[in-house]
Design a protein around this motif. Structure first.
Motif, mmCIF file in Angstrom:
data_model
loop_
_atom_site.group_PDB
_atom_site.id
_atom_site.type_symbol
_atom_site.label_atom_id
_atom_site.label_comp_id
_atom_site.label_asym_id
_atom_site.label_seq_id
_atom_site.Cartn_x
_atom_site.Cartn_y
_atom_site.Cartn_z
ATOM 1 N N LYS A 1 0.829 -1.244 0.173
ATOM 2 C CA LYS A 1 -0.140 -0.015 0.185
ATOM 3 C C LYS A 1 0.994 1.237 -0.141
ATOM 4 O O LYS A 1 1.805 1.380 1.064
ATOM 5 N N THR B 1 -2.727 5.081 -3.152
ATOM 6 C CA THR B 1 -3.095 4.050 -3.954
ATOM 7 C C THR B 1 -4.003 2.993 -3.252
ATOM 8 O O THR B 1 -4.241 3.013 -2.070
ATOM 9 N N ASP B 2 -4.594 2.185 -4.122
ATOM 10 C CA ASP B 2 -5.267 1.309 -3.335
ATOM 11 C C ASP B 2 -4.209 0.031 -2.906
ATOM 12 O O ASP B 2 -3.183 -0.025 -3.106
ATOM 13 N N TYR B 3 -4.556 -1.012 -2.301
ATOM 14 C CA TYR B 3 -4.037 -2.286 -1.875
ATOM 15 C C TYR B 3 -3.844 -2.859 -2.724
ATOM 16 O O TYR B 3 -4.640 -3.353 -3.700
ATOM 17 N N GLU C 1 -11.422 -5.783 1.133
ATOM 18 C CA GLU C 1 -11.609 -5.808 -0.226
ATOM 19 C C GLU C 1 -10.600 -6.627 -0.921
ATOM 20 O O GLU C 1 -10.837 -7.330 -1.898
ATOM 21 N N ALA C 2 -9.666 -6.006 -0.716
ATOM 22 C CA ALA C 2 -8.243 -6.660 -1.355
ATOM 23 C C ALA C 2 -7.965 -8.207 -1.189
ATOM 24 O O ALA C 2 -7.719 -9.106 -2.059
ATOM 25 N N GLY D 1 -6.362 -6.624 -5.530
ATOM 26 C CA GLY D 1 -6.147 -5.370 -5.197
ATOM 27 C C GLY D 1 -7.639 -5.119 -4.644
ATOM 28 O O GLY D 1 -8.563 -5.463 -5.027
ATOM 29 N N GLY D 2 -7.606 -3.838 -3.939
ATOM 30 C CA GLY D 2 -8.964 -3.340 -3.526
ATOM 31 C C GLY D 2 -8.798 -1.980 -2.861
ATOM 32 O O GLY D 2 -7.596 -1.687 -2.577
ATOM 33 N N SER D 3 -9.766 -1.296 -2.834
ATOM 34 C CA SER D 3 -9.724 0.139 -2.222
ATOM 35 C C SER D 3 -9.399 -0.108 -0.575
ATOM 36 O O SER D 3 -8.965 0.879 0.208
ATOM 37 N N THR D 4 -9.817 -1.062 0.033
ATOM 38 C CA THR D 4 -9.697 -1.166 1.262
ATOM 39 C C THR D 4 -8.863 -2.790 1.407
ATOM 40 O O THR D 4 -9.112 -3.557 0.646
#
Length: 130
Positions: A9, A13-15, A34-35, A28-31
């Motif tokens: 991270k 950026t997203d994870y 989620e990732a 990947g994901g925004s949290t």
């Protein structure tokens, strides 16, 4: 099975997640949640179209920690459900109106398919568009 993953991270950026036991598999994901949840989908995509696939045994956590991608990242364990690799057909009982069953049967026959194969293909196509 629980597999080690490497989490990155950067600021703004997203994870991003790499899965060392599956070369080329990234998620990947925004949290973070989620990732991590998207790892399952990434591995399912990795096996898409494979016949008789046998997943590798998870690497020891120490291997992920020593992996070159782990520098500047964190390591976690993610549970992966490989039920999607089961190709054995199983019976399913559904309830639909008779008129729809008749239309499905007519369309399946025209396509040279069984009712089950026709419904399975239609369901897969619908899921691709979700």
């Amino acid at each position: 099975m629980r597999y080690p993953v490497i989490i990155h991270k950067d600021k703004n950026t997203d994870y991003g997640i790499a899965v060392p036991d599956f070369p080329g598999v990234f998620s990947g994901g925004s949290t973070l949640e989620e990732a991590l949840a998207n790892v399952q989908d990434a591995i399912e995509t990795f096996y898409d179209g494979e016949e008789l696939a046998i997943p590798p045994q998870p690497s020891p956590l120490e291997s992920a920690l020593a992996h070159e991608d782990a520098q500047g990242g964190a390591v976690a364990l993610v549970d992966v459900d490989f039920a999607f690799l089961e190709k054995k057909a199983v019976p399913v009982n559904i309830t639909i109106p008779a008129w729809l069953r008749d239309r499905i049967d007519k369309a399946a026959k025209a396509a040279g398919l069984t009712r089950s194969k026709f419904i399975a293909q239609a369901a897969q196509e619908a899921m691709r568009h979700m």
